[in-house]
Structure formats: structure tokens, C-alpha cells
Write an enzyme that holds these catalytic residues in place. Sequence first.
Site, PDB file in Angstrom:
ATOM      1  N   ALA A 105       0.840  -1.185   0.000  1.00 62.20           N
ATOM      2  CA  ALA A 105       0.000   0.000   0.000  1.00 62.20           C
ATOM      3  C   ALA A 105       0.878   1.239   0.000  1.00 62.20           C
ATOM      4  O   ALA A 105       2.047   1.167   0.340  1.00 62.20           O
ATOM      5  CB  ALA A 105      -0.918  -0.010   1.221  1.00 62.20           C
ATOM      6  N   CYS A 106       0.305   2.368  -0.368  1.00 66.03           N
ATOM      7  CA  CYS A 106       0.933   3.701  -0.311  1.00 66.03           C
ATOM      8  C   CYS A 106       1.738   4.040  -1.574  1.00 66.03           C
ATOM      9  O   CYS A 106       2.247   3.175  -2.265  1.00 66.03           O
ATOM     10  CB  CYS A 106       1.833   3.870   0.907  1.00 66.03           C
ATOM     11  SG  CYS A 106       1.059   3.418   2.463  1.00 66.03           S
ATOM     12  N   THR A 107       1.814   5.354  -1.821  1.00 65.59           N
ATOM     13  CA  THR A 107       2.683   5.918  -2.853  1.00 65.59           C
ATOM     14  C   THR A 107       3.331   7.156  -2.262  1.00 65.59           C
ATOM     15  O   THR A 107       2.650   7.968  -1.637  1.00 65.59           O
ATOM     16  CB  THR A 107       1.888   6.300  -4.117  1.00 65.59           C
ATOM     17  OG1 THR A 107       1.116   5.191  -4.559  1.00 65.59           O
ATOM     18  CG2 THR A 107       2.831   6.751  -5.226  1.00 65.59           C
ATOM     19  N   GLU A 147       6.219   3.539   3.797  1.00 65.62           N
ATOM     20  CA  GLU A 147       5.892   3.007   2.480  1.00 65.62           C
ATOM     21  C   GLU A 147       6.276   1.531   2.472  1.00 65.62           C
ATOM     22  O   GLU A 147       7.445   1.178   2.644  1.00 65.62           O
ATOM     23  CB  GLU A 147       6.699   3.756   1.420  1.00 65.62           C
ATOM     24  CG  GLU A 147       6.558   3.230   0.014  1.00 65.62           C
ATOM     25  CD  GLU A 147       5.354   3.819  -0.695  1.00 65.62           C
ATOM     26  OE1 GLU A 147       4.900   3.212  -1.676  1.00 65.62           O
ATOM     27  OE2 GLU A 147       4.861   4.883  -0.271  1.00 65.62           O
TER      28      GLU A 147
END
Length: 500
Positions: free
Chosen positions: A8-10, A98
Amino acid sequence: MEEKEEMACTTILVGKKASYDGSTMIARNDDGNLTEKKFVVVQRVEKEQTYQSVLSHVKVSLPANAMRYTAMPNAVEGEGIWAAHGVNKANVAMTATETITSNVRVLGADPLVVYQAEEEGKEEKIGGIGEEDIVSLVLPYIHSAREGVQRLGRLLEEYGTYEKNGIAFQDVNEIWWLETIGGHHWIAKRVPDEAYVVMPNQFGIDMFDLEDAFGEQKNHMCSLDLREFIQENDLDLALEKNSSCLKTRDAFGSHEDADHVYNTPRAWFIERYLNPHTKKWEGENADYTPTSDNLPWSMVPEKKITVEDVKYLLSSHYQGTPYDPYASYGDASQRGMYRSIGTNRTDCLSLIQIRPNRDVDFQILQWVAFASNPFNVLVPFYANVDVLPEYLSNTGKEVSTENFYWSSRMLAAMADASYKTSVFHIERYQLAVGARGHEIVKRYDILLKKEEKEENRRNLREKANQEMAEMLKEETQAVLKKVLHELSGKMKNAFARSDS
């Protein structure tokens, strides 16, 4: 221990010479499981403490004089703090974490430190530190981005980690990016001042200078025994070894088919947007495609990067390409084939902007948003405050339009379900809040510059944040009503006398 959902996440990091006003900027989509989030201030603690992780049960002794800091923690108790993003009183910021990738050679050489509950015939095994803990363990105690790397590095070497993570540290001059390697090892690299960095859930740092890391440490740092770790486990895959140019993705990263669907397309889209003419991004003889494993970790943009650029990119769903899930053009089989950057399960977004041309006490803006980014707004707040507005901080488990989190969640779900008729309401909402947000900051920056008394300046910062929250609530309530009207008109039981 039940591991949180992976991948997940950017993250986008912008060096001070690459940003429009000389600021350093770090931003990250916190993409979880639709977890309730809030924006709060964690107050200073004078005494020494013992921190205990909920998930891994690890205990960490903490020094005295923990500084005040902002955070975006979980709003509902049960899985720990998960502070996510914040700025401390020393004007140092971080975002954690991240989720990144690794490979079986690394994980076999230095296994993750995973919690094991006591079972029949087995003793309890304490786990390492992870995303739940990292901001709380590091941010209150650091006075520079470099110091953040050093403190977290020591904690990783001592306690280990149960997951694979990347963490950004920021001050007015520098941004550093740290990536974990196995359970106890790590590397960190300074973001070039003139460049930006994109991190899409893969091991990111492409080249690493071990000579600098074990020497001057001007742009590189790492765990104390990294050289031996690489040699003993044959991790350097280069045909010709070069200690000043270690290909770290090959050594520590992943090369899986899933990366080409979930990870690399996001970096491709962002770099394509910020450097449209620098490289060829599609078609025959393209330099890079959505499935390229060699996308640059950092690039010098073709123009200075704004807050709005970062928000657009972290909200994007491959607009202008065949892969846009909302598209009404092109090959239908390609729509939605890659994981969007602005995904449905974003919990929150924070962009921290440290402005060099402002006095220290109002130098930092923490821009925040909740829920799915294509449908929300990113709003600036002064970070050097003792309290934040209720509209941002009062999130609970009950759905309510009295806070920004739940209002954003409802707005996103309704606008997605009525996309064609609601998208222009969202665009107007984003334009209105963006313009009014900049106006409020500019007005209070002028007032703060003129005011000499420290107490009055603190009151002005908190007054500005309250005015920002009231504006935000007004605009959000208005667009909720409009989008609800559009969605109500699409109900399946709709019927009118003229239909008969």
C-alpha cells in the site's frame, strides 16, 4: 502476529531546487484498509518512557524530553498508534511507512522479526518494530533529517522489524529516504536537491555508494555491517563489482510479475507526467513502459513542482492513457488493468512543506486530506501549534458529517458511484478549496511576519487553522449535498409519471 495488508501507499519526495518556492516537500498516500484517521498534536513528554507495540509486543525505552509533534494516527483504538506523518517542534518531519518489496535471498539471510504468540510447546517470541511504531519512536527525538536516519537505523539494528518499509525524513535543507533490508539491515540515500523521487511500493533506491556510506556519508548511510552482509550472502549480482556503484535493486529488491501490475505503472505515470519530453514513455522503442524494472529512482523535472502537481499525481488513475478505469474511450480490456495511484482505500494523504523563506515558527505547512484522492481536497495547516481544529481531530468510529474524515469518505463513495454527473462538482470543490486555502495562508503569513510577540504569533497560527477548517467544512458540506443529489437521481427505483 497477523500482518497488515501488504503493498500500500505511494510516496513523492521533492528536493528544494526542484520545488516551485525552494521548499523541501514529502508526501505520501497512506493506503490501508479504510482505517479511520485523524489529525492531532502529540504533546511534549518530559520524563523517560517505555513504549510497547500492540502488534509485536516489543518494548522500547525512550529518552526524556520528547518533543511535541503533529501526527495522523488511527482514530479508533485496537491496533496501536500508526502516527503516519508528522512535524516536530524542531521543524523536522517524517512519513512512515511506504511498504516495499524484497527477495527470498535477503529474507533468508536476515529474516524478519515476527511476533509469535505463546502456544503449547512454544514460548512467546517478541517481534520487531514496524509501521505502527516508527513515527512515535523517532520523530519526538530528532533535530535534523540526517539525525532521523541515524536514530531509526540504530533501532532497526537493535530491535529488528517484522516488515519491509521505506521512510522519509525532512528538514528545511535535506530529504533522506531509508529502506529496510531484511530484519535488521538498512540503507538511506539523500534526495538530490534538484530532483524528485517516486516510491510505488517497490524497493526503490537504484544505485548506492558504499564508499560514501562508510566514509564521509555525504549522500549515503547504511547499517554498520552491510558490506559483510552483502559479501557473506552473495547479494551483489553485478558482473563487475564496484563499491561506489552498488545496484541495490538487484541485490535487495524484487523482480516479480505482480510488480508490473501493482507497482511500476505508478512510477511510470508520475515520471511521464513530470518529464514528458525527457524520455519516450510509450509506443515503439519506448525508453520506459509501465512494466519497466529500471525506472529511475530520482529525476530532475522539466519544470518546478508545485503542491498541486503532487496532489494531482497522488490522486491519479492513469488519466489520458488506456488504463484509466473511468475512461469512456479505448480498449475496454485495458481499463483498470493497473493499480491506480489514487485508490479507493486511501486512509489519508499528508504533504509536508518546509518553506525556507518564512520565519522558523511559521515555516512549515502540513497539507492533509482524507479518503480517496480523486474526490478529496488537500488543505494546508500551520504545523507549529499546540492544538488542531476539531473538524480534523475528532474522528471516531461513528459516521458523521461533523468531521473531515467521514465527510471525505462519504463524498468519495458517492462521487465514484455517480462519476459522470458528479465529477464537475468535485472539480469545482477542489478549485474553490485550493484557492481559498492559498488565500488564507498568504493573509496569515503577512500578519505573522508583522507580529513580534511569540504568544500572539502562536494564537495567529491557531486562528488561521481554525479559519481554514471552517472554510473547509462549509465547502465540503456544500459539495456533499450536490453529489448526494446526483446519486439519488440514479437510484434503481426511480420512476416518474412521464415514464409510464
